[in-house]
Design a protein around this motif. Structure first.
Motif, mmCIF file in Angstrom:
data_model
loop_
_atom_site.group_PDB
_atom_site.id
_atom_site.type_symbol
_atom_site.label_atom_id
_atom_site.label_comp_id
_atom_site.label_asym_id
_atom_site.label_seq_id
_atom_site.Cartn_x
_atom_site.Cartn_y
_atom_site.Cartn_z
ATOM 1 N N GLN A 186 0.831 -1.193 0.000
ATOM 2 C CA GLN A 186 0.000 0.000 0.000
ATOM 3 C C GLN A 186 0.873 1.252 0.000
ATOM 4 N N SER A 187 0.382 2.289 -0.673
ATOM 5 C CA SER A 187 1.061 3.582 -0.624
ATOM 6 C C SER A 187 0.018 4.686 -0.661
ATOM 7 N N HIS A 188 0.344 5.775 0.016
ATOM 8 C CA HIS A 188 -0.532 6.948 0.042
ATOM 9 C C HIS A 188 0.353 8.178 -0.056
ATOM 10 N N ILE A 189 0.149 8.978 -1.094
ATOM 11 C CA ILE A 189 0.977 10.156 -1.347
ATOM 12 C C ILE A 189 0.075 11.372 -1.445
ATOM 13 N N ALA A 208 -3.804 7.162 -3.654
ATOM 14 C CA ALA A 208 -3.773 5.985 -2.781
ATOM 15 C C ALA A 208 -3.805 4.731 -3.639
ATOM 16 N N TYR A 209 -2.900 3.808 -3.355
ATOM 17 C CA TYR A 209 -2.790 2.571 -4.139
ATOM 18 C C TYR A 209 -2.655 1.387 -3.193
ATOM 19 N N TYR A 230 8.338 -2.122 -3.769
ATOM 20 C CA TYR A 230 7.786 -2.215 -2.430
ATOM 21 C C TYR A 230 8.564 -3.325 -1.733
ATOM 22 N N ALA A 231 8.913 -3.121 -0.458
ATOM 23 C CA ALA A 231 9.816 -4.063 0.212
ATOM 24 C C ALA A 231 9.264 -4.504 1.559
ATOM 25 N N LEU A 232 9.090 -5.790 1.705
ATOM 26 C CA LEU A 232 8.685 -6.365 2.986
ATOM 27 C C LEU A 232 9.830 -6.229 3.987
ATOM 28 N N ALA A 233 9.499 -5.887 5.225
ATOM 29 C CA ALA A 233 10.448 -5.833 6.346
ATOM 30 C C ALA A 233 11.422 -4.672 6.261
ATOM 31 N N LEU A 234 11.187 -3.711 5.375
ATOM 32 C CA LEU A 234 12.038 -2.533 5.321
ATOM 33 C C LEU A 234 11.678 -1.596 6.471
ATOM 34 N N ASP A 235 12.671 -1.154 7.212
ATOM 35 C CA ASP A 235 12.436 -0.310 8.379
ATOM 36 C C ASP A 235 13.351 0.916 8.320
ATOM 37 N N PRO A 236 12.795 2.149 8.219
ATOM 38 C CA PRO A 236 11.368 2.453 8.144
ATOM 39 C C PRO A 236 10.817 2.162 6.748
ATOM 40 N N ALA A 246 2.167 14.512 2.860
ATOM 41 C CA ALA A 246 2.283 13.252 3.606
ATOM 42 C C ALA A 246 2.595 12.121 2.653
ATOM 43 N N MET A 247 3.267 11.090 3.156
ATOM 44 C CA MET A 247 3.513 9.893 2.362
ATOM 45 C C MET A 247 3.690 8.702 3.284
ATOM 46 N N THR A 248 2.974 7.622 2.999
ATOM 47 C CA THR A 248 3.136 6.377 3.744
ATOM 48 C C THR A 248 3.238 5.231 2.772
ATOM 49 N N VAL A 249 4.067 4.263 3.119
ATOM 50 C CA VAL A 249 4.238 3.049 2.326
ATOM 51 C C VAL A 249 4.265 1.867 3.294
ATOM 52 N N SER A 250 3.591 0.787 2.931
ATOM 53 C CA SER A 250 3.609 -0.381 3.806
ATOM 54 C C SER A 250 3.512 -1.669 2.986
ATOM 55 N N VAL A 251 4.132 -2.716 3.514
ATOM 56 C CA VAL A 251 4.052 -4.049 2.918
ATOM 57 C C VAL A 251 3.860 -5.043 4.058
ATOM 58 N N ALA A 252 2.904 -5.941 3.903
ATOM 59 C CA ALA A 252 2.637 -6.916 4.951
ATOM 60 C C ALA A 252 2.305 -8.265 4.350
ATOM 61 N N LYS A 253 2.630 -9.331 5.065
ATOM 62 C CA LYS A 253 2.252 -10.667 4.650
ATOM 63 C C LYS A 253 0.760 -10.879 4.881
ATOM 64 N N ILE A 254 0.134 -11.626 3.977
ATOM 65 C CA ILE A 254 -1.253 -12.019 4.166
ATOM 66 C C ILE A 254 -1.281 -13.502 4.515
#
Length: 256
Positions: free
Chosen positions: A6-9, A68-69, A188-194, A248-256
């Motif tokens: 997910q991303s929101h810009i 938003a995607y 998009y990258a899983l487990a990337l912090d931040p 604002a900008m947020t990006v997230s990747v999560a396992k389903i």
């Protein structure tokens, strides 16, 4: 592995501004789009273009606009590059791979031929790429605030510090200087912090592309391709014809 990206810009545009955005997951081997949604607020017309190197959104934005995607992706298993991956002679490479041997705006590989030959000339193929990545991780610090959007591989080589974009540019430059085709990848990258949009690269060895994260911050099995190109100029998530203020900008990747 199934992932949710997910991303929101949200940006503010003071005047009508032409934009090109790459935030959608690519239709590419090794990853399947199960479902996705894209919304733009306020409702603004955009053109969606399918390209070989990624999916492009084009339009004209004014005022505060939010993009938003969200996408559910199935990723096939990936393996790390290994020392035995074969490096090809230029004459044996497919024609569409040859441009990724050449210098580009942020990757002046022609200026690194002597250094690459001295440091990595005793090995080839996968072993050379492993040596290049180890050198970068040993000699370059991951540090925010050192580089800008105009920083290229030469400056990173001198400053010995930067973020994922800078690590990738240096990796691309040294690979090409060593005779290995290399291209930048936005992901998009899983487990990337931040969490953020992540810049990595891939090299052509053994008749295929191998993904590499030179920062070591994200596992390759959790990378979702957005776009690829010669360097960051080709894979930027947003390119505009005029000034823009980020709200604002947020990006997230999560396992389903």
């Amino acid at each position: 592995m199934r992932l949710l990206a997910q991303s929101h810009i949200a940006n503010r545009y003071a005047q009508p501004t032409e934009i090109m955005a790459k935030v959608q997951v690519a239709r590419a081997p090794g990853q399947t789009i199960v479902s996705e949604t894209l919304s733009i607020s306020p409702d603004t017309r955009v053109d969606a273009v399918e390209l070989e190197d990624g999916r492009l959104l084009r339009g004209i934005f004014q005022g505060q606009v939010e993009v938003a995607y969200s996408a559910v992706i199935d990723l096939e298993p990936r393996i790390e590059i290994h020392a035995g991956a074969l490096q090809h002679r230029w004459s044996d490479l497919p024609a569409d791979i040859l441009p990724y041997l050449m210098p580009s705006r942020f990757c002046p590989s022609d200026k690194f031929l002597r250094f690459a030959g001295r440091e990595f000339g005793n090995v080839s193929g996968g072993a050379k790429m492993i040596a290049i990545v180890e050198w970068i991780r040993k000699h370059v610090d991951y540090l925010h605030g050192v580089s800008t959007a105009e920083t290229g591989a030469e400056s990173t080589f001198i400053d010995r510090a930067g973020v994922c974009r800078d690590f990738t540019h240096l990796g691309l430059t040294l690979a090409r200087a060593g005779g290995i085709p290399a291209r930048a990848v936005a992901a998009y990258a899983l487990a990337l912090d931040p969490p953020d949009f992540h810049a990595v690269f891939e090299v052509w060895l053994g008749n295929g592309w191998w993904l590499i994260d030179p920062t070591g911050l994200a596992p390759i099995e959790g990378l979702i391709r957005i776009a690829h190109g010669r360097d960051a100029a080709d894979i930027a998530f947003l390119t505009t014809s005029g000034p823009v203020e980020q709200v604002a900008m947020t990006v997230s990747v999560a396992k389903i």
